[in-house]
Design an enzyme around this catalytic site. Structure first.
Site, PDB file in Angstrom:
ATOM      1  N   GLY A 144       4.994  -0.925  -2.226  1.00 63.84           N
ATOM      2  CA  GLY A 144       5.067  -0.162  -3.386  1.00 63.84           C
ATOM      3  C   GLY A 144       4.690   1.420  -3.663  1.00 63.84           C
ATOM      4  O   GLY A 144       3.717   2.132  -3.390  1.00 63.84           O
ATOM      5  N   HIS A 145       6.221   2.205  -4.021  1.00 65.16           N
ATOM      6  CA  HIS A 145       5.995   3.446  -3.788  1.00 65.16           C
ATOM      7  C   HIS A 145       5.603   4.388  -5.445  1.00 65.16           C
ATOM      8  O   HIS A 145       6.644   4.353  -6.341  1.00 65.16           O
ATOM      9  CB  HIS A 145       6.528   4.176  -3.223  1.00 65.16           C
ATOM     10  CG  HIS A 145       7.390   3.934  -1.495  1.00 65.16           C
ATOM     11  ND1 HIS A 145       8.476   3.784  -0.896  1.00 65.16           N
ATOM     12  CD2 HIS A 145       6.687   2.504  -0.958  1.00 65.16           C
ATOM     13  CE1 HIS A 145       8.711   3.217   0.084  1.00 65.16           C
ATOM     14  NE2 HIS A 145       6.831   2.545   0.236  1.00 65.16           N
ATOM     15  N   LYS A 165       4.257   7.976   0.214  1.00 65.17           N
ATOM     16  CA  LYS A 165       5.226   8.130   1.081  1.00 65.17           C
ATOM     17  C   LYS A 165       6.115   8.555  -0.707  1.00 65.17           C
ATOM     18  O   LYS A 165       6.955   9.285  -0.192  1.00 65.17           O
ATOM     19  CB  LYS A 165       6.049   7.083   1.691  1.00 65.17           C
ATOM     20  CG  LYS A 165       5.026   6.598   2.861  1.00 65.17           C
ATOM     21  CD  LYS A 165       5.771   5.244   3.266  1.00 65.17           C
ATOM     22  CE  LYS A 165       5.566   3.762   2.734  1.00 65.17           C
ATOM     23  NZ  LYS A 165       4.282   3.555   2.664  1.00 65.17           N
ATOM     24  N   ASP A 198       1.121   2.787   2.867  1.00 67.71           N
ATOM     25  CA  ASP A 198      -0.109   2.959   1.037  1.00 67.71           C
ATOM     26  C   ASP A 198      -0.375   4.955   1.622  1.00 67.71           C
ATOM     27  O   ASP A 198      -1.498   4.831   0.985  1.00 67.71           O
ATOM     28  CB  ASP A 198      -1.326   2.274   0.528  1.00 67.71           C
ATOM     29  CG  ASP A 198      -0.657   0.523  -0.223  1.00 67.71           C
ATOM     30  OD1 ASP A 198       0.747   0.635   0.066  1.00 67.71           O
ATOM     31  OD2 ASP A 198      -1.525  -0.094   0.512  1.00 67.71           O
ATOM     32  N   GLN A 254       6.130   0.554   4.295  1.00 67.41           N
ATOM     33  CA  GLN A 254       4.911   0.393   4.529  1.00 67.41           C
ATOM     34  C   GLN A 254       4.289   0.786   5.604  1.00 67.41           C
ATOM     35  O   GLN A 254       3.867   2.310   5.417  1.00 67.41           O
ATOM     36  CB  GLN A 254       4.599  -1.589   5.521  1.00 67.41           C
ATOM     37  CG  GLN A 254       5.417  -2.624   5.055  1.00 67.41           C
ATOM     38  CD  GLN A 254       6.554  -2.159   4.354  1.00 67.41           C
ATOM     39  OE1 GLN A 254       7.665  -2.630   5.120  1.00 67.41           O
ATOM     40  NE2 GLN A 254       6.958  -3.071   3.155  1.00 67.41           N
TER      41      GLN A 254
HETATM   42  P1  IMO Z   1       4.045   0.110   0.820  1.00 61.76           P
HETATM   43  O1  IMO Z   1       5.311   0.707   1.178  1.00 61.76           O
HETATM   44  C1  IMO Z   1       0.407  -1.324   2.293  1.00 61.76           C
HETATM   45  C2  IMO Z   1       0.856  -5.807   4.520  1.00 61.76           C
HETATM   46  C3  IMO Z   1       0.400  -6.980   3.836  1.00 61.76           C
HETATM   47  C4  IMO Z   1      -0.225  -7.548   4.610  1.00 61.76           C
HETATM   48  C5  IMO Z   1       1.094  -7.333   5.501  1.00 61.76           C
HETATM   49  C6  IMO Z   1       2.032  -8.587   5.581  1.00 61.76           C
HETATM   50  O2  IMO Z   1       3.974   0.663   0.101  1.00 61.76           O
HETATM   51  O3  IMO Z   1       3.051   1.222   2.203  1.00 61.76           O
HETATM   52  P2  IMO Z   1       4.616  -8.824   3.612  1.00 61.76           P
HETATM   53  O4  IMO Z   1       3.909  -9.108   2.855  1.00 61.76           O
HETATM   54  O5  IMO Z   1       4.950  -7.476   4.678  1.00 61.76           O
HETATM   55  O6  IMO Z   1       4.779 -10.267   5.124  1.00 61.76           O
HETATM   56  O7  IMO Z   1       3.169  -8.586   4.313  1.00 61.76           O
HETATM   57  O8  IMO Z   1       1.617  -5.896   5.539  1.00 61.76           O
HETATM   58  N1  IMO Z   1       1.852  -4.794   4.162  1.00 61.76           N
HETATM   59  C7  IMO Z   1       1.399  -3.358   3.409  1.00 61.76           C
HETATM   60  N2  IMO Z   1       0.031  -2.926   3.672  1.00 61.76           N
HETATM   61  N3  IMO Z   1       1.298  -1.087   2.151  1.00 61.76           N
HETATM   62  C8  IMO Z   1       2.424  -1.856   1.509  1.00 61.76           C
HETATM   63  O9  IMO Z   1       3.889  -1.391   1.608  1.00 61.76           O
HETATM   64  C9  IMO Z   1       3.081  -3.272   2.636  1.00 61.76           C
HETATM   65  N4  IMO Z   1       3.603  -3.942   2.261  1.00 61.76           N
HETATM   66  C10 IMO Z   1       2.907  -5.176   3.431  1.00 61.76           C
HETATM   67  O10 IMO Z   1      -0.598  -6.340   2.601  1.00 61.76           O
HETATM   68  O11 IMO Z   1      -0.957  -7.451   5.010  1.00 61.76           O
HETATM   69 MG    MG Z   2       1.482   0.883  -1.587  1.00 57.66          MG
END
Ligand code: IMO
Ligand code: MG
Length: 422
Positions: free
Chosen positions: A39-40, A15, A12, A222
């Site tokens: 979630g971009h 990106k 988050d 992530q």
């Molecule tokens: P973006 O790309 C923030 C976190 C989840 C959880 C851990 C594992 O938008 O930055 P998962 O569903 O991947 O098995 O969850 O990773 N998580 C994220 N946190 N931004 C994300 O994506 C995330 N994708 C997974 O909250 O703690």
């Molecule tokens: Mg996100």
């Protein structure tokens, strides 16, 4: 050449906005890992969009967008995502390419995710429940199903075998809160839709692009602290979020990697469980959450907030070999009386500037340095050199600590609020 943009914290970082901003310089934007857990968010002609699986270059009419082999795809979610953007990009099919080798998230992967989290109770990962972990588990366990398989004659047999295995585990967990037949109807319908897209041998495509001198931007999902190897294990996601993941997630050799851009927020957030040494579980944390709209773009969950953690940031700069930094959301700190940054961890009374491998079991107290806040209104129109000195001090301290240049500073959601520091 393949440049990389990736997040250096716990996801988050912004990106989507930056990938979209950089896109005009690239011929191809490619996702190399993750799936609909991402979630971009980005703005297109004044409207806000959230992309989960589709690369952030989709709104640019001349950019090709590749969902690489390292990504996991839920056809149901992908279809929903496409439905959200199709009116803005009716020609999207010409510019969206999907790797035959990307693994499919099956309905039972999502149920397994929920069953596994329910069984963990208090110790749950806080997963997005999108089926990410179970799908990568099957991939590594050599029993996954790939997008290319849906075109094969034995697809249904493979699917039924996988589902039978999954149902056995779900039964073992004693998990009953699901309706598979309803999910399957949607899934098979979405598979037919998926088949109408360009499903390709993407490693050859990428190599052709490289040999024609085209520019590729690999867009991470992530963040580095959620990496399966080096993140806060087991509170991580199930893929390689680091720059190294680009080689395996797209099928390119390391020698084709160009610049690595690292993106971070001027403070820090985390969603889900796991260690967060600089967390502010107080009024200041709530202030940052509300002002920074720190609620999950994918799940709507409240994000945890805290001060910037320079120990963790330096670690992720090192792991990724960051060339240039991009600092986001500095404006959220505007008007605060004072601002802190962690420069060391106190672990069992001993100061350290390293991220420990047992981050989850260690009692970590952050060693903070304090900065006087700057005003409400940061004027950046005359360039960084003449900005409020207190703000410049904060930025230069971070740069100096990390030993890496901050090239771009984002001071608001609009394009004009993006300052190229030089
Ligand atoms: P973006 O790309 C923030 C976190 C989840 C959880 C851990 C594992 O938008 O930055 P998962 O569903 O991947 O098995 O969850 O990773 N998580 C994220 N946190 N931004 C994300 O994506 C995330 N994708 C997974 O909250 O703690
Ligand atoms: Mg996100």
């Amino acid at each position: 050449m393949v440049d990389i943009i990736l997040g250096l914290q716990w996801g988050d970082e912004g990106k989507g906005k930056i990938a979209d901003y950089l896109t005009p310089k690239y011929n191809v934007v490619a996702r190399f890992q993750g799936g609909p857990n991402a979630g971009h968010s980005l703005d297109f002609e004044g409207k806000k969009f959230v992309l989960n699986t589709i690369p952030s270059g989709i709104f640019h009419k001349t950019t090709l967008n590749l969902i690489g082999n390292g990504v996991v795809i839920d056809p149901v979610r992908l279809r929903e995502e496409i439905q959200r953007i199709v009116s803005e990009c009716p020609d999207y099919k010409d510019r969206l390419l999907i790797s035959q080798k990307a693994h499919l998230i099956l309905p039972t992967h999502r149920i397994l995710d929920a069953a596994s989290e329910a069984a963990k109770g208090e110790g749950k990962i806080g997963s997005t429940l999108r089926g990410i972990g179970p799908t990568y588990k099957d991939k590594i366990g050599r029993s996954g199903i790939r997008v290319g398989d849906i075109l094969g004659p034995d697809f249904l047999e493979k699917y039924r075998n996988a589902v039978n295995d999954h149902l056995g585990i779900i039964d073992f967990y004693g998990f009953t809160d699901f309706d598979l037949s309803k999910d399957e109807l949607l899934f098979f319908d979405a598979l037919e839709f998926l088949k109408t897209h360009q499903i390709i041998n993407s490693e050859y495509f990428i190599h052709d692009c490289i040999s024609q001198g085209k520019k590729i931007l690999a867009e991470g999902a992530q963040g580095s602290m959620l990496d399966i190897e080096f993140g806060t294990y087991p509170y991580v996601t199930s893929s390689n979020t680091l720059a190294g993941g680009v080689c395996t997630g797209l099928g390119i050799a390391p020698k084709h990697v160009g610049k690595v851009f690292g993106i971070f927020k001027a403070y820090c957030t985390r969603v889900g469980s796991g260690p967060f040494p600089t967390e502010l579980d107080n009024e200041t944390g709530e202030y940052l959450r509300v002002k920074g709209h720190e609620y999950g773009a994918t799940t709507g969950r409240k994000r945890r907030t805290g001060w910037i953690d320079l120990v963790a940031l330096k670690y992720t700069c090192m792991l990724n070999g960051i060339d240039e930094l991009i600092m986001m959301k500095s404006d959220i700190l505007n008007g605060m009386e004072k601002i802190a940054a962690a420069i060391a961890y106190k672990i069992n009374g001993v100061l350290s500037d390293q991220v420990p491998s047992n981050m989850c079991s260690a009692e970590i107290e952050p060693e903070l340095v304090w900065f006087p806040g700057w005003g409400e209104d940061l004027n950046h129109t005359q360039g960084f050199e003449v900005m409020d000195e207190r703000f410049r001090n904060y930025v230069l301290f971070i740069e100096n600590y990390l030993g890496t240049k901050i090239r771009v500073i984002s001071l608001g959601p609009e394009r004009e609020s993006t300052l190229v520091k030089g």
